[in-house]
Enzyme design. Structure first.
Site, short mmCIF file in Angstrom:
data_model
loop_
_atom_site.label_atom_id
_atom_site.label_comp_id
_atom_site.label_asym_id
_atom_site.label_seq_id
_atom_site.Cartn_x
_atom_site.Cartn_y
_atom_site.Cartn_z
N ASP A 105 0.84 -1.21 0.00
CA ASP A 105 0.00 0.00 0.00
C ASP A 105 0.86 1.25 0.00
O ASP A 105 2.00 1.22 0.47
CB ASP A 105 -0.83 0.10 1.28
CG ASP A 105 -1.75 -1.06 1.47
OD1 ASP A 105 -2.07 -1.71 0.49
OD2 ASP A 105 -2.12 -1.27 2.64
N1 URA Z 1 -1.24 -5.88 4.01
C1 URA Z 1 -1.65 -4.59 4.04
O1 URA Z 1 -2.63 -4.27 4.68
N2 URA Z 1 -0.96 -3.68 3.32
C2 URA Z 1 0.14 -3.99 2.61
O2 URA Z 1 0.74 -3.11 1.98
C3 URA Z 1 0.56 -5.33 2.61
C4 URA Z 1 -0.14 -6.25 3.32
#
Ligand code: URA
Length: 239
Positions: A105
């Site tokens: 993310d």
């Molecule tokens: N889980 C999440 O919530 N975000 C990420 O970037 C990777 C795994």
């Protein structure tokens, strides 16, 4: 990524799509030294040697795989129409066309593998191999032992229970808690949604491990090549 030969030829500016199909049918196109007459044969740009009338049209790129420490507020893509920073900009000195294996993310930092090896990337992300990914998550509040247990055994996300996970409490600030969470799935925003589902939203998230690869002390925004030993271990995971 594998694409149809006539599409690759057209994109390389060799011929129109229609003309490219004719070249293929006429037996004038080779892939890795073999004449290919079947329309729709899949090839990987940069990896397969594609020739038309014996002229190499697709530059062969050596395989490159790196591990990047993605900083927060950087997108795991090559371009953002809204102009936000991307991982592609962080690795722009690398000549090969490398792309991220999966995503982190925008607000997550940590270990991201980038490669131009399409097959490796596809395998690493395939649910069949269930590569374990480890995260450090700072969550709001102080989750009780039962809450940690429910994260381990699985929580419902989009009507589907998450697969068993490893969850360890590794610290506390007095108000909030640091957890180490290892999951084998790769559902969208999975760690954040799991913690949210049990009432402890994630405040900070960092990936520290991807299968056999560890982030170590790589600084945010920097990257390094995988060592031959790491490459070997990674390939074994998906063999
Ligand atoms: N889980 C999440 O919530 N975000 C990420 O970037 C990777 C795994």
């Amino acid at each position: 990524m594998a694409e149809r030969l006539q599409v690759v030829l057209a994109r390389a500016g060799v011929a129109s799509r229609h003309q490219a199909e004719r070249l293929i049918r006429e037996g004038r196109v080779t892939v890795n030294g073999q004449v290919v007459r079947k329309l729709g044969t899949h090839v990987v740009w940069g990896q397969d040697a594609i020739r038309v009338d014996n002229r190499l049209i697709c530059r062969l790129e050596p395989k490159v795989t790196v591990v990047l420490n993605k900083p927060k507020r950087v997108l795991s893509t090559s371009h953002d129409p809204r102009g936000r920073p991307t991982t592609a900009e962080l690795v722009r000195k690398i000549k090969a066309h490398i792309f991220p294996v999966g995503r982190l993310d925008y607000h997550t930092e940590g270990l991201l593998i980038l490669t131009n090896d399409g097959e490796l990337a596809q395998h690493l992300q395939h649910p069949r191999y269930g590569i374990p990914k480890t995260y450090r998550a700072k969550v709001k509040g102080m989750p009780a032992a039962e809450v940690l247990q429910s994260l381990r055994s699985g929580v419902m996300l989009d009507s589907k229970r998450t697969a068993p996970a490893q969850v360890k409490k590794i610290g506390t600030t007095g108000k909030n808690t640091w957890l180490e969470i290892t999951i084998k799935e790769g559902r969208n925003r999975q760690v954040r949604r799991m913690c949210w589902a049990v009432g402890h939203p994630v405040l900070k998230l960092k990936r520290t491990r991807y299968g056999p690869i560890r982030l170590g002390d790589l600084k945010p925004g920097t990257y390094r090549d995988l060592t031959p030993a790491e490459m070997e271990k990674l390939r074994k995971y998906v063999a």
